[in-house]
Design an enzyme around this catalytic site. Sequence first.
Site, short mmCIF file in Angstrom:
data_model
loop_
_atom_site.label_atom_id
_atom_site.label_comp_id
_atom_site.label_asym_id
_atom_site.label_seq_id
_atom_site.Cartn_x
_atom_site.Cartn_y
_atom_site.Cartn_z
N GLY A 6 0.63 2.86 5.03
CA GLY A 6 0.27 3.74 6.14
C GLY A 6 -0.85 4.66 5.72
O GLY A 6 -1.63 4.34 4.80
N SER A 7 -0.92 5.81 6.36
CA SER A 7 -2.05 6.70 6.12
C SER A 7 -1.89 7.46 4.80
O SER A 7 -0.77 7.65 4.31
CB SER A 7 -2.17 7.69 7.28
OG SER A 7 -1.00 8.49 7.33
N LYS A 21 11.88 0.11 7.88
CA LYS A 21 11.60 0.80 9.14
C LYS A 21 10.22 0.39 9.65
O LYS A 21 9.20 0.75 9.06
CB LYS A 21 11.60 2.31 8.92
CG LYS A 21 11.44 3.07 10.22
CD LYS A 21 11.19 4.54 10.00
CE LYS A 21 9.72 4.90 10.02
NZ LYS A 21 9.02 4.56 11.26
N THR A 33 0.36 10.61 5.21
CA THR A 33 1.80 10.35 5.13
C THR A 33 2.19 9.95 3.71
O THR A 33 3.25 10.34 3.21
CB THR A 33 2.23 9.26 6.13
OG1 THR A 33 1.74 9.62 7.42
CG2 THR A 33 3.73 9.10 6.19
N GLY A 34 1.34 9.19 3.04
CA GLY A 34 1.60 8.78 1.65
C GLY A 34 1.84 9.99 0.75
O GLY A 34 2.73 9.97 -0.12
N GLU A 36 0.53 2.00 -0.23
CA GLU A 36 -0.70 1.32 0.20
C GLU A 36 -1.27 2.15 1.33
O GLU A 36 -0.70 2.20 2.42
CB GLU A 36 -0.39 -0.10 0.70
CG GLU A 36 0.18 -1.04 -0.35
CD GLU A 36 -0.83 -1.43 -1.41
OE1 GLU A 36 -2.02 -1.05 -1.32
OE2 GLU A 36 -0.42 -2.12 -2.36
P1 NAD Z 1 1.24 6.46 9.44
O1 NAD Z 1 1.15 7.00 8.06
O2 NAD Z 1 1.09 7.40 10.57
O3 NAD Z 1 2.62 5.71 9.70
C1 NAD Z 1 3.08 4.66 8.87
C2 NAD Z 1 4.59 4.61 8.90
O4 NAD Z 1 5.10 5.83 8.32
C3 NAD Z 1 5.22 4.51 10.28
O5 NAD Z 1 6.35 3.65 10.20
C4 NAD Z 1 5.65 5.94 10.55
O6 NAD Z 1 6.73 6.02 11.46
C5 NAD Z 1 6.07 6.41 9.18
N1 NAD Z 1 6.01 7.86 8.96
C6 NAD Z 1 5.35 8.81 9.67
N2 NAD Z 1 5.53 10.02 9.14
C7 NAD Z 1 6.32 9.85 8.05
C8 NAD Z 1 6.84 10.74 7.05
N3 NAD Z 1 6.58 12.04 7.05
N4 NAD Z 1 7.60 10.22 6.05
C9 NAD Z 1 7.85 8.90 6.01
N5 NAD Z 1 7.41 8.01 6.93
C10 NAD Z 1 6.63 8.48 7.94
O7 NAD Z 1 0.14 5.31 9.47
P2 NAD Z 1 -0.28 4.42 10.72
O8 NAD Z 1 -1.07 5.29 11.65
O9 NAD Z 1 0.91 3.68 11.23
O10 NAD Z 1 -1.25 3.34 10.03
C11 NAD Z 1 -2.62 3.55 9.87
C12 NAD Z 1 -2.97 3.88 8.44
O11 NAD Z 1 -2.38 2.94 7.56
C13 NAD Z 1 -4.46 3.81 8.17
O12 NAD Z 1 -4.86 4.94 7.43
C14 NAD Z 1 -4.62 2.56 7.34
O13 NAD Z 1 -5.74 2.55 6.51
C15 NAD Z 1 -3.35 2.52 6.59
N6 NAD Z 1 -3.03 1.16 6.15
C16 NAD Z 1 -3.12 0.87 4.82
C17 NAD Z 1 -2.88 -0.42 4.37
C18 NAD Z 1 -2.93 -0.78 2.90
O14 NAD Z 1 -2.41 -1.82 2.54
N7 NAD Z 1 -3.51 0.03 2.04
C19 NAD Z 1 -2.53 -1.40 5.28
C20 NAD Z 1 -2.45 -1.08 6.63
C21 NAD Z 1 -2.70 0.22 7.04
#
Ligand code: NAD
Length: 474
Positions: free
Chosen positions: A220-221, A169, A224-225, A242
């Site tokens: 992602g964040s 996704k 959310t993780g 990650e």
């Molecule tokens: P996010 O967590 O908002 O979203 C990431 C993904 O998760 C999206 O596809 C979103 O639709 C999905 N998502 C949202 N809510 C969810 C839920 N409850 N359950 C499952 N999936 C859900 O993050 P973002 O705003 O897209 O990205 C920014 C963040 O990602 C920053 O904090 C950044 O540091 C982090 N990031 C980390 C790495 C790494 O490798 N460590 C790399 C890139 C970005």
Amino acid sequence: MPKTYPNLIDGELVETAATMEVLNPANEEVIGLVPSCGEAELDRAVAAARRAFKTWSKTPIEERRAVIQKMAKVISDNHEELYRLLTSEQGKPHEQAKGEIMGAAYMAGSQATLALDDVINEDSAARLSRTRRVPVGVVGGIVPWNFPVMMAMQKIAPAMLSGCTIVLKPSPFTPLATLRIAELIKDVAPAGVVNIITGEDSLGPLITGHPDIDKITFTGSTATGKKIMEGASKDLKRITLELGGNDASIVLPDADVSKVAEQLFWSSFSNAGQICVAAKRVYIHEDIYDEMSQAIADYARTVKVGDGSEQGTGVGPIQNKKQFDRVCELIEDAKDNGYKFLVGGDVDPSGSGYYVPITIIDNPPEDARIVAEEQFGPVMPLMKFSTEAEVIERANNSDYGLAGAVWTGDPEKGVRIAEQLETGTVWVNEYLHLSPFAPFGGHKQSGFGAEYGLEGLKEFTYAQVITVKKDALV
Ligand code: NAD
């Protein structure tokens, strides 16, 4: 009417009645429509992945490797179209978008060369014990908006190599280049091995909670993780997370200002600062603070902020309105607290596009929000330090532990400091270099598990130990 980019389910290009709009962050115009999938499409994709798993998991690794490498070639052969599309949805300048597309192809192709050989644990007169790696099954991949293609491929390639199948996704903000890749690879991978479906954030928890998905790989964040870890606990899905970072760079007094200033700038401002491992806190030794901060500021004034599709743009817009608002809020907070701005700080609210000027803040206190929080935008706080012990403590004073850097004329000293930083990656005298053969992952609240390298590949497998008693009575 903007173009619709279909999903890939079971080897077929699929559209849905409900669609979502994708905007260009440089001008807020709608540039594409994508399916808005729910439970029915997810079930269909998971069922296809489950069916495909039966054959794919038994396909020899050499054949799986060849398919991945063919996919990587398709991506690099089509890089021109893909990087333009990526710039239009993500905002990053063309040169950086090209880097992401070519990088994704390179990393996927290189990861595919890894091997999952059996390991002999014991070969004695009494018994033969061997560990083999078996694929976990159907993987759910969830990707953010900052490096959509790179992140998608860094999940798809190792999943496929290990023998897993995947339902991926993309972020609802940046699905277009990934879906274009889905069209291009449709006939390269067997039906059901790779499925790419789009939906709102609400599709994420459906993936995490799906009873027929065995593993989640998420970037992602941190917030959310944590939800994913909670959701995955119900049936003990395997997870790789990650997450965010608040990465510190440490500049020692022997660093060469003329060589380092420009690199420090780009370590913070590439992709408009929207990189999990971007330098988000920069600590400069007091002996060279004035000279270094001036050199960074002077260079910053030469860099153009603008539409990533225009020639000469170095820093594009923020990818989405929510993130734009957050970065603006951090700048306002810095102003309200009277911090000194070396460069930038004035966001122009007129006009379209999510533009934040290159902003450099001069020695804010350690508890300033712009220092303590992950800004994920083109705002760089520079801080002074006096002693090594002090700066190591300040760098480690974070719940995050993703990456960091040390800049010095003495690489041995740099390594000594690197070894004391509580992060998964530390660079000495360079930045942002990732290898397909080295594990990348966060300590503390920056993640769980790793991607890339053999360690990353093993996350898509279970260990199975087979022990044969040699002198058994039969
Ligand atoms: P996010 O967590 O908002 O979203 C990431 C993904 O998760 C999206 O596809 C979103 O639709 C999905 N998502 C949202 N809510 C969810 C839920 N409850 N359950 C499952 N999936 C859900 O993050 P973002 O705003 O897209 O990205 C920014 C963040 O990602 C920053 O904090 C950044 O540091 C982090 N990031 C980390 C790495 C790494 O490798 N460590 C790399 C890139 C970005």
